[in-house]
Enzyme design. Structure first.
Site, PDB file in Angstrom:
ATOM      1  N   ASP A 185      -3.166   2.406  -5.788  1.00  0.00           N
ATOM      2  CA  ASP A 185      -2.026   2.395  -4.875  1.00  0.00           C
ATOM      3  C   ASP A 185      -1.962   1.172  -3.959  1.00  0.00           C
ATOM      4  O   ASP A 185      -1.227   1.170  -2.983  1.00  0.00           O
ATOM      5  CB  ASP A 185      -1.975   3.686  -4.053  1.00  0.00           C
ATOM      6  CG  ASP A 185      -3.010   3.707  -2.944  1.00  0.00           C
ATOM      7  OD1 ASP A 185      -4.095   3.133  -3.144  1.00  0.00           O
ATOM      8  OD2 ASP A 185      -2.729   4.288  -1.884  1.00  0.00           O
ATOM      9  N   GLU A 186      -2.721   0.146  -4.272  1.00  0.00           N
ATOM     10  CA  GLU A 186      -2.683  -1.065  -3.451  1.00  0.00           C
ATOM     11  C   GLU A 186      -2.659  -2.297  -4.349  1.00  0.00           C
ATOM     12  O   GLU A 186      -3.415  -2.367  -5.313  1.00  0.00           O
ATOM     13  CB  GLU A 186      -3.941  -1.183  -2.586  1.00  0.00           C
ATOM     14  CG  GLU A 186      -4.098  -0.147  -1.504  1.00  0.00           C
ATOM     15  CD  GLU A 186      -5.519  -0.165  -0.955  1.00  0.00           C
ATOM     16  OE1 GLU A 186      -5.696  -0.537   0.205  1.00  0.00           O
ATOM     17  OE2 GLU A 186      -6.447   0.169  -1.716  1.00  0.00           O
ATOM     18  N   ASP A 202       0.858  -1.181   0.000  1.00  0.00           N
ATOM     19  CA  ASP A 202       0.000   0.000   0.000  1.00  0.00           C
ATOM     20  C   ASP A 202       0.899   1.238   0.000  1.00  0.00           C
ATOM     21  O   ASP A 202       1.682   1.445   0.923  1.00  0.00           O
ATOM     22  CB  ASP A 202      -0.889  -0.029   1.256  1.00  0.00           C
ATOM     23  CG  ASP A 202      -1.877   1.126   1.295  1.00  0.00           C
ATOM     24  OD1 ASP A 202      -1.747   2.060   0.483  1.00  0.00           O
ATOM     25  OD2 ASP A 202      -2.775   1.082   2.149  1.00  0.00           O
TER      26      ASP A 202
HETATM   27 MG   LIG Z   1      -2.242   4.111   0.223  1.00  0.00          MG
END
Ligand SMILES: [Mg+2]
Length: 405
Positions: free
Chosen positions: A102-103, A8
């Site tokens: 973003d993960e 993350d």
């Molecule tokens: Mg993040």
């Protein structure tokens, strides 16, 4: 026993901007959406420390942090970085699920020993991301996606945490239910009204009571509170080496169970897949349907055609036949359609009048949709869906499909 890792990125949009422009480094930065220009989508950690939060409007943000530097987000930049990140992840396992921009989840069960240990994999990934992009990431590791997500959430920013199976009960005991991935504020409120505040309490609650209040979800909530999650890491179908494929999937705005509703989504997906195939001159011989139930149980079924196709209707009819061949046990929350066994460039000249007409129709449809935006023209079967066609997310989903009950 599975080993799942979640990467993350910390304050992703803000970090990317700070990296692109050195003048922003170490400063409080707020990234605002290019569409909704007044809301903070990501705040740098410097901005967070003076109280700027995601979702604040500019006025509020400037109130708490007068020196805030506001940057208009650039989705292309983030999407580009996201694709490059995926290349890093794929050095460690082919089983990479880009969950949001973003993960990403990585199933490293079969590969971590090549690098030493799960922690070693996490360290290397963090190092490579820092090296290549100058940004920090937090890595959570656990026996499933739910626990990996929790491990990351509780060790942000720049964290690395492995929650082992035997640690789960202790960690969950006093954890507020809303901190569990997938339990939204509404569900947490309903649970609180039943006197359930922590995962420990939820895990011990009676199944019968939960079922009567939450239906089939009740069991699922209880299992989640015990740290149980069997959902697989789902790589994009494009990632399966030589069996190239073209696919799209959608998480539905609400769970559905009637054939008619399912058919509508199949039609939309078939058209998305077929038009993409036609645009790149591909035809596929194998049609695959992915179904994910409300409980997150996921399966796929496929059917091989006698000749490769890029025809929306043939793909739709095959996908529909596939779905009709199974008895659906639960409401459906995600549907995907893909074609594989691709061949390119054999744009045969259609021999029969019927084929010619169809080819012309498809070409015209594609032209119009290319010129005026996708879904300007839609197949009638796809209409009446309760979701605007424009908001369907493709299988690769940079804007993220959140798993929230
Ligand atoms: Mg993040």
């Amino acid at each position: 026993m599975r080993v799942i890792l979640l990467v993350d990125m910390d304050a992703f949009f803000a970090s990317v901007e700070q990296q692109a422009n050195p003048a922003l480094r170490g400063k409080p930065v707020g990234v605002i959406g290019s569409g909704k220009r007044t809301v903070i989508t990501t705040a740098s950690y410097e901005a967070r420390s003076c109280g700027v939060k995601t979702g604040m409007n500019l006025y509020e943000a400037r109130q708490v942090c007068p020196e805030l530097i506001v940057v208009v987000g650039d989705n292309d930049k983030y999407t580009h970085t996201c694709r490059q990140l995926k290349e890093i992840y794929k050095r460690f396992t082919p089983l990479v699920e880009v969950y949001s921009v973003d993960e990403a989840f990585l199933d490293i069960t079969g590969s971590y020993h090549l690098f030493g240990s799960p922690i070693e994999v996490g360290k290397r990934i963090k190092y490579l991301i820092k090296q290549s992009f100058g940004i920090n990431a937090t890595v959570g590791i656990g026996p499933n996606k739910l626990v990996a997500k929790l491990a990351a959430d509780i060790s942000k920013p720049d964290g690395l945490r492995w929650i082992k199976k035997e640690e789960i009960p202790d960690i969950l005991e006093d954890l507020p239910v809303e901190q569990l991935w997938g339990i939204g504020r509404k569900t947490a409120e309903r649970l609180r009204s039943l006197g359930i505040k922590t995962c420990g309490q939820l895990g011990r609650a009676s199944s019968g009571m939960l079922r009567s209040r939450f239906g089939v979800l009740g069991e699922h909530l209880k299992a989640m509170a015990q740290g149980v999650d069997h959902s697989p890491v789902l790589p994009e179908s494009e990632d399966f080496g030589d069996t190239k494929s073209i696919g799209h999937s959608m998480t539905l705005p609400r769970d559905i169970y009637t054939r008619t509703e399912i058919d509508r989504y199949l039609m939309l997906l078939a058209e998305m897949v077929a038009s993409r195939a036609r645009r790149y001159g591909y035809e596929g011989r194998v049609i695959t349907v992915i179904i994910r139930y409300r409980s997150f149980e996921t399966f796929s079924l496929r059917k091989r055609l006698s000749i490769p196709t890029d025809d929306t209707h043939l793909i739709f009819r095959t996908a529909r036949d596939i779905v009709r061949s199974v008895r659906l046990r639960e409401p459906v929350r995600l549907i995907g359609v893909s074609i594989s066994g691709l061949t390119q460039g054999n744009n045969q000249i259609p021999l029969f009048e019927e084929q010619k007409r169809r080819k012309r129709l498809l070409n015209t449809l594609d032209e119009i949709n290319t010129r005026f935006g996708s879904n300007t023209l839609l197949w009638a079967a796809a209409l009446k869906s309760d979701r605007e066609p424009g908001v369907i997310s493709p299988a690769w989903r940079p804007d993220g499909v959140r798993r929230t009950l």
